[in-house]
Design an enzyme around this catalytic site. Sequence first.
Site, short mmCIF file in Angstrom:
data_model
loop_
_atom_site.label_atom_id
_atom_site.label_comp_id
_atom_site.label_asym_id
_atom_site.label_seq_id
_atom_site.Cartn_x
_atom_site.Cartn_y
_atom_site.Cartn_z
N ARG A 1 54.82 13.12 51.30
CA ARG A 1 53.87 12.14 50.60
C ARG A 1 53.23 11.05 51.58
O ARG A 1 52.75 10.38 51.18
CB ARG A 1 54.61 11.23 49.48
N ARG B 1 56.26 9.70 30.18
CA ARG B 1 56.98 9.27 31.55
C ARG B 1 57.00 7.65 31.37
O ARG B 1 55.66 7.13 31.28
CB ARG B 1 56.58 10.01 32.68
N ARG C 1 49.76 4.14 41.24
CA ARG C 1 50.10 5.26 42.12
C ARG C 1 48.93 6.11 42.51
O ARG C 1 49.10 6.57 43.73
CB ARG C 1 50.74 6.32 40.82
N LYS D 1 50.40 19.32 40.12
CA LYS D 1 51.29 19.97 41.04
C LYS D 1 52.34 20.53 39.99
O LYS D 1 53.04 21.67 40.36
CB LYS D 1 51.80 18.94 42.17
P1 AP5 Z 1 51.16 17.59 36.19
O1 AP5 Z 1 51.36 18.93 36.64
O2 AP5 Z 1 52.44 17.07 35.44
O3 AP5 Z 1 50.64 16.81 37.28
P2 AP5 Z 1 51.36 16.40 38.85
O4 AP5 Z 1 50.54 16.51 39.72
O5 AP5 Z 1 52.77 16.90 38.99
O6 AP5 Z 1 51.67 14.76 38.50
P3 AP5 Z 1 52.74 14.11 38.59
O7 AP5 Z 1 52.37 12.66 38.12
O8 AP5 Z 1 54.32 14.46 38.54
O9 AP5 Z 1 52.87 13.34 40.37
P4 AP5 Z 1 53.22 12.31 41.10
O10 AP5 Z 1 53.00 12.97 42.31
O11 AP5 Z 1 52.68 11.07 40.52
O12 AP5 Z 1 54.57 12.17 40.41
P5 AP5 Z 1 56.09 12.58 41.02
O13 AP5 Z 1 56.94 12.98 39.99
O14 AP5 Z 1 56.04 13.39 42.18
O15 AP5 Z 1 49.77 17.29 35.32
C1 AP5 Z 1 49.50 16.24 34.78
C2 AP5 Z 1 48.90 16.25 33.50
O16 AP5 Z 1 47.83 17.06 33.38
C3 AP5 Z 1 49.70 17.15 32.44
O17 AP5 Z 1 49.83 16.68 31.09
C4 AP5 Z 1 49.22 18.65 32.55
O18 AP5 Z 1 49.56 19.32 31.32
C5 AP5 Z 1 47.78 18.24 32.77
N1 AP5 Z 1 47.09 19.28 33.63
C6 AP5 Z 1 47.86 19.76 34.92
N2 AP5 Z 1 46.90 20.80 35.37
C7 AP5 Z 1 45.75 20.66 34.45
C8 AP5 Z 1 44.42 21.29 34.42
N3 AP5 Z 1 44.11 22.21 35.36
N4 AP5 Z 1 43.62 21.12 33.30
C9 AP5 Z 1 43.84 20.19 32.63
N5 AP5 Z 1 45.08 19.61 32.54
C10 AP5 Z 1 45.95 19.80 33.44
O19 AP5 Z 1 56.44 10.96 41.65
C11 AP5 Z 1 56.62 9.97 40.85
C12 AP5 Z 1 57.15 8.72 41.62
O20 AP5 Z 1 58.48 9.22 42.51
C13 AP5 Z 1 56.39 8.22 42.85
O21 AP5 Z 1 55.48 7.29 42.27
C14 AP5 Z 1 57.14 7.56 43.71
O22 AP5 Z 1 57.50 6.23 43.31
C15 AP5 Z 1 58.33 8.51 43.75
N6 AP5 Z 1 58.36 9.44 44.63
C16 AP5 Z 1 58.55 11.06 44.47
N7 AP5 Z 1 58.27 11.60 45.64
C17 AP5 Z 1 58.18 10.76 46.42
C18 AP5 Z 1 58.01 11.00 47.97
N8 AP5 Z 1 57.98 11.95 48.65
N9 AP5 Z 1 58.16 9.64 48.58
C19 AP5 Z 1 58.28 8.48 48.08
N10 AP5 Z 1 58.24 8.42 46.88
C20 AP5 Z 1 58.18 9.33 46.18
#
Ligand code: AP5
Length: 237
Positions: free
Chosen positions: A95, A174, A185, A20
């Site tokens: 989410r 991270r 997660r 994402k």
């Molecule tokens: P990346 O693009 O970083 O993946 P992502 O989907 O953004 O993953 P996140 O870990 O950021 O998502 P998340 O939803 O857990 O975290 P968030 O910060 O929102 O890609 C991942 C890796 O793969 C990278 O190394 C990239 O290079 C590689 N990659 C990408 N695409 C690829 C491809 N096609 N092929 C190969 N490699 C690839 O949330 C963190 C925490 O915040 C949550 O756990 C929660 O506690 C809290 N939180 C955030 N939002 C909410 C909400 N709305 N409600 C409640 N709690 C929340």
Amino acid sequence: MEASQSIGSIVLLGPPGAGKGTQAKRITERYAIPQISTGDLLRENVRNGTALGLKAKDIMARGELVPDELLYDMVAERLRRPDCERGYILDGFPRTAAQAGWLDAFLEREILDNPKCGKWLPFVISMDVDYNVLLLRLTGRRTCPTCERIYNVHYQPPRVDGICDVDGAKLVTRNDDREEVIRERLQAYERQTRPVAEYYQQKGRLVSVDGMLNADQVTEQVFREIRNHSPAKVGGC
Ligand code: AP5
């Protein structure tokens, strides 16, 4: 689609590690609309030691979701900023089904309060990826603390090991990208976020792309979906 046209409200939906953040950054560059990542906003609050950050810190470290009601003011404030007028990408929000319902209600209310419009019903691009690939992507992720560029030691390594290609900063891992937290997660996603896809599916506002492809191929699909979609405004203005 011209860079000056309205793009609307785009939600990127998918499990942790689906890509994402990677795709959101590319949409931002291509269409000049902001990326709104609730994860990034929460991490900023944690870094700054705000009241919200203090409440969210331990929950995030465990890999659980922050309670819905803690997020609403933060998201509402961000969506009201002028840089969202042509559209925006929501990354990591909504989410839960409750957050999805809140977002629709918020946007409908905003349009009634603001006759100049500029708010749309969200258009959702869902990306799915197999469990083991998600584990590999998340354990291999490295991020630049300065420009926030995302790398992966397996799939998208920097030119020099551990160093950002763009600004030479030392890359960081991270805090929640440890295997035991990643598992939590991913479980939270299955339990609480799967229903969000059903919510938008029923409303006819969900499309899917194949998140297993390489990042450039996923981008092609995402851009195609954005080109094919015309922003659905709330109300008739
Ligand atoms: P990346 O693009 O970083 O993946 P992502 O989907 O953004 O993953 P996140 O870990 O950021 O998502 P998340 O939803 O857990 O975290 P968030 O910060 O929102 O890609 C991942 C890796 O793969 C990278 O190394 C990239 O290079 C590689 N990659 C990408 N695409 C690829 C491809 N096609 N092929 C190969 N490699 C690839 O949330 C963190 C925490 O915040 C949550 O756990 C929660 O506690 C809290 N939180 C955030 N939002 C909410 C909400 N709305 N409600 C409640 N709690 C929340």
